[in-house]
Design an enzyme around this catalytic site. Structure first.
Site, mmCIF file in Angstrom:
data_model
loop_
_atom_site.group_PDB
_atom_site.id
_atom_site.type_symbol
_atom_site.label_atom_id
_atom_site.label_comp_id
_atom_site.label_asym_id
_atom_site.label_seq_id
_atom_site.Cartn_x
_atom_site.Cartn_y
_atom_site.Cartn_z
ATOM 1 C CE1 TYR A 115 -4.249 -1.592 0.663
ATOM 2 C CE2 TYR A 115 -2.917 -3.055 2.014
ATOM 3 C CZ TYR A 115 -4.101 -2.774 1.347
ATOM 4 O OH TYR A 115 -5.133 -3.678 1.381
ATOM 5 C CE1 TYR A 154 -1.962 -6.779 4.014
ATOM 6 C CE2 TYR A 154 -2.707 -6.467 1.750
ATOM 7 C CZ TYR A 154 -2.947 -6.404 3.114
ATOM 8 O OH TYR A 154 -4.171 -5.971 3.568
ATOM 9 N NE ARG A 164 -6.117 -10.602 5.034
ATOM 10 C CZ ARG A 164 -7.150 -9.910 4.546
ATOM 11 N NH1 ARG A 164 -7.091 -8.596 4.555
ATOM 12 N NH2 ARG A 164 -8.216 -10.502 4.069
ATOM 13 C CG HIS A 167 -7.636 -7.947 0.289
ATOM 14 N ND1 HIS A 167 -6.462 -8.510 0.738
ATOM 15 C CD2 HIS A 167 -7.706 -6.719 0.865
ATOM 16 C CE1 HIS A 167 -5.853 -7.677 1.549
ATOM 17 N NE2 HIS A 167 -6.580 -6.571 1.642
ATOM 18 C CG HIS A 169 -9.616 -2.914 1.686
ATOM 19 N ND1 HIS A 169 -9.869 -3.434 2.915
ATOM 20 C CD2 HIS A 169 -8.311 -3.203 1.420
ATOM 21 C CE1 HIS A 169 -8.776 -4.001 3.404
ATOM 22 N NE2 HIS A 169 -7.809 -3.880 2.500
#
Ligand code: FE2
Length: 246
Positions: A115, A154, A164, A167, A169
């Site tokens: 991110y 990640y 994770r 995905h 969000h």
């Protein structure tokens, strides 16, 4: 004043939202998802009466959300790294009616699983051509569409060797401010599902509703693969929503 407060008696004829369906959403406390141990409320929630604030929604006005806001691959000098994809679907009420003109926002990691955020500093590269944020408004039929790149997995230190699944969000406002709901969209056949306590905090029968479907039909030749993801706000087919996420 008594607690909980009673509904207003002004005579206003306000719509009432149905309560959430049991067996759809993750419990606020999911011990395997360790941060919920700290943030889950210790007392049961109190249902408040639905007044005007609870049943009125954001008025976005013209021009606030631009068409290019739905294309996360634009706005930089070059195309971002990774597999380009189109993610599209419909925002629906539990009875199948579309939810038109409703704000849909997404955020995601880049193709390497990182991110653009101060607290994300694991050793995967940032992409100078990707910020991972997009927004759009559903059309008259409740449809939305984003162009982006497929995010990477990640690590997140929830437990030893925790990763994770890839995905995206999603934030939905539905028809009112207090309907704001947050969920995650996953990709089909991800081998990381089995070890992910966030994905598995949703009841087993509801987990498939968080997984997008590959759509050859919506694939753009020589440009982008495509996935479809319909989001159901309420009812027995509701998409599982969450209080917080990684
Ligand atoms: Fe995430």
């Amino acid at each position: 004043m008594s607690w909980p407060p009673t509904a207003p008696t002004s005579g206003a004829d306000l719509p009432q939202f149905r309560p959430d369906t049991d067996g759809t959403h993750p419990p606020l406390l999911s011990p395997e998802y360790t941060s919920t141990r700290l943030r889950a409320p210790l007392k049961p929630p109190v249902d408040l009466p639905q007044r005007l604030t609870e049943v009125s929604g954001p008025v976005l006005g013209d021009g606030l959300v631009q068409p290019e806001d739905a294309d996360l691959t634009r706005g930089y000098a070059e195309q971002p790294a990774g597999q380009r994809i189109v993610v599209s679907g419909r925002l629906l009420e539990g009875d199948g009616r579309p939810v038109p003109h409703s704000l849909v926002e997404i955020w995601q990691a880049n193709a390497a699983g990182r991110y653009r955020h101060d607290r994300d500093n694991w050793p995967a590269p940032l992409d100078p051509n990707f910020d991972g944020m997009g927004r759009t408004v559903t059309d008259d039929d409740g449809r939305y569409s984003f162009t982006t790149v497929k995010p990477g997995a990640y690590p997140w230190k929830n437990h030893h060797n925790a990763w994770r699944p890839a995905h995206i969000h999603f934030s939905l406002f539905g028809r009112s401010f207090t309907q704001r709901l947050v969920t995650q969209m996953y990709f089909p056949d991800d081998p990381l599902f089995a070890q992910d306590p966030i994905f598995n905090s949703a009841p087993a029968q509801a987990r498939d509703r968080m997984i997008a479907k590959f759509s050859l039909q919506d694939t753009q030749p020589d440009w982008a693969l495509a996935f479809t993801f319909d989001i159901v706000l309420r009812g027995s087919d509701a998409t599982p929503f969450e209080e917080g996420s990684a």
